[in-house]
Design an enzyme around this catalytic site. Structure first.
Site, short mmCIF file in Angstrom:
data_model
loop_
_atom_site.label_atom_id
_atom_site.label_comp_id
_atom_site.label_asym_id
_atom_site.label_seq_id
_atom_site.Cartn_x
_atom_site.Cartn_y
_atom_site.Cartn_z
N GLU A 1 0.78 -1.01 -0.06
CA GLU A 1 -0.15 -0.06 0.07
C GLU A 1 0.82 1.42 0.02
O GLU A 1 0.48 2.31 -0.64
CB GLU A 1 -0.97 -0.07 1.25
CG GLU A 1 -2.10 -0.91 1.04
CD GLU A 1 -3.16 -0.85 -0.19
OE1 GLU A 1 -2.82 0.15 -0.67
OE2 GLU A 1 -3.59 -1.61 -0.05
N TYR B 1 -6.46 5.75 4.91
CA TYR B 1 -6.79 4.92 3.79
C TYR B 1 -5.84 3.93 4.04
O TYR B 1 -6.25 2.61 3.93
CB TYR B 1 -6.03 5.66 2.51
CG TYR B 1 -6.06 4.54 1.48
CD1 TYR B 1 -6.99 3.96 0.87
CD2 TYR B 1 -4.85 4.04 1.11
CE1 TYR B 1 -6.91 2.77 0.05
CE2 TYR B 1 -4.53 3.19 0.02
CZ TYR B 1 -5.55 2.51 -0.31
OH TYR B 1 -5.49 1.18 -1.09
N ASP C 1 -9.65 5.96 -1.94
CA ASP C 1 -8.52 6.30 -2.40
C ASP C 1 -9.03 7.01 -3.70
O ASP C 1 -10.20 7.17 -3.98
CB ASP C 1 -7.14 5.11 -2.77
CG ASP C 1 -7.87 4.29 -3.77
OD1 ASP C 1 -9.13 4.49 -4.09
OD2 ASP C 1 -7.05 3.47 -4.38
#
Length: 419
Positions: free
Chosen positions: A64, A148, A166
């Site tokens: 991520e 996020y 996102d």
């Protein structure tokens, strides 16, 4: 009934998902499509096969952070190398920042790698090597982990039923619900988080979140979305509006039927039928990048084996490209004439090395343009061959001589590779 003072009016129903039957159908359709069409990505395989929750969370976390601001195709190779070199948090916590920067070189936004390593050290030293187990704790306890990333780790690694928002999710949700207000504004972002949390599938939250992002990345793309292939098109109000036009002929009331709705497109920029679905999302106008010029000097000497060697120096440990290595460089004023640029660079090299560098000895090689997200940077490149051995005062700035091969293996930015 009147609302209590200070509370916001709930958004008009066309902009939210209020029908449980529709939410259930959307979840089923999206997950069935994801199971059929999802891309085969190394971090997905790892998250699905790793039994240890800490290793699973670490693997998702690394992916991520790398995927922030960076294309999937670019990340795959870096990700595989990283996980091979540091398969666990413990391994990463023992690495040096120099090693992290070397592996990260070329990925951009270098503070990401630095923060990842700082956070790994924190998990090992302060949390006994155990990753926080909820989105709330991940965000609170780990440097560099925002809302996020925390939601992604918690849903994918631990099955916490929490949504994620996102860029891809913003686009999908704004189109599904005709949200035409500025999608970067805090009010709209909060609204989208509420929506993502309401929609996330309770039994497969990680897959659902990845499916929503995958949809935005492969089907509901910014410019030419593949609406015919979309598994949730029957839930998409932007698509319906494109097909059937405005539901009412009343000119100043948007299709949600509420005048002055904060989520509809602003009256000054109403629905443009030629854009169809791509009317959404709306973004605020982008700031123009700042323009900068930098003089860069490639100092070259013959190494002991006859191969040329080049001097590189380390940048400060904070700011742009923190801690990376580069050829000696000097920021220039915008309107400096070529002669003055050369003199400024020679002065800089003289002051800094103590060598008698003369402006005439600097050979102009060319210019390299590199676009950082917020800076349009031009490097004016000079070269200077040197005779004999030259050493720099290490107290001034860390520096070293490298061969071309060593240069490419060092923590240098893509811009310097272009130079």
């Amino acid at each position: 009934a009147a609302l209590p003072a200070g509370t916001q009016a709930p958004p008009p129903t066309p902009h939210v998902f209020s029908d449980p039957a529709e939410i259930g159908a959307l979840r089923r359709n999206l997950l069935a499509w994801y199971d059929r069409c999802k891309r085969d990505l190394p971090w997905r395989t790892l998250a699905a096969t790793e039994t240890d929750a800490d290793r699973r969370a670490y693997a998702v976390w690394v992916s991520e952070i790398m995927l922030q601001q960076t294309q999937v195709a670019t990340v795959i190779d870096y990700y595989n190398r990283w996980m091979q070199k540091w398969p666990t948090l413990q391994a990463l916590a023992q690495a040096s920042l120099e090693e992290v920067n070397e592996l990260w070189a070329g990925l951009g936004y270098y503070s990401r790698g630095k923060r990842l390593q700082e956070a790994a050290k924190k998990v090992v030293s302060e949390l006994a090597g155990r990753m926080p187990r909820t989105a709330e704790d991940l965000q609170k306890l780990l440097p560099g982990v925002g809302r996020y990333t925390a939601g992604a780790i918690a849903s994918i690694s631990y099955g916490q039923a929490t949504g994620v928002v996102d860029g891809n999710v913003i686009r999908v949700l704004c189109r599904l619900r005709c949200i035409g207000a500025d999608s970067s504004s805090p009010a709209v972002i909060d609204q989208l988080w509420d929506m993502a949390n309401a929609l996330v599938d309770r039994s497969r939250p990680g897959d659902f979140n990845q499916a929503l992002m995958e949809l935005g990345a492969t089907v509901c793309v910014p410019k030419a979305p593949l609406c015919r292939e979309c598994p949730v098109k029957q839930h998409c109000r932007a698509q319906r509006r494109k097909l059937f036009g405005k539901p009412t002929p009343v000119p100043d009331v948007e299709d949600c039927g509420v005048g002055g709705c904060p989520l509809c497109p602003p009256a000054m920029e109403p629905w443009d039928s030629s854009l169809g679905v791509t009317n959404f999302p709306r973004k605020a106008a982008k700031k123009q990048p700042r323009v900068a010029r930098t003089a860069t000097c490639v100092l070259e000497r013959r190494g002991c084996h006859g191969a040329p060697e080049y001097l590189i120096v380390q940048r400060p440990s904070s700011g742009l490209l923190a801690g990376l290595w580069e050829f000696p460089s000097l920021p220039l004023d915008q309107d400096l004439q070529e002669e003055k640029q050369r003199e400024a660079l020679a002065d800089h090299l003289r002051a800094w090395t103590g060598w008698p560098v003369v402006a005439g000895g600097l050979r102009f090689v060319g210019e390299v343009v590199h676009i950082f997200s917020h800076i349009h940077q031009t490097y004016v490149v000079y070269s200077l061959p040197l005779d004999g051995d030259v050493t720099l005062d290490p107290a001034l700035t860390p520096s070293r001589w490298v061969t071309e091969e060593e240069f490419h293996a060092s923590a240098v930015s893509t811009a310097m590779k272009k130079v």
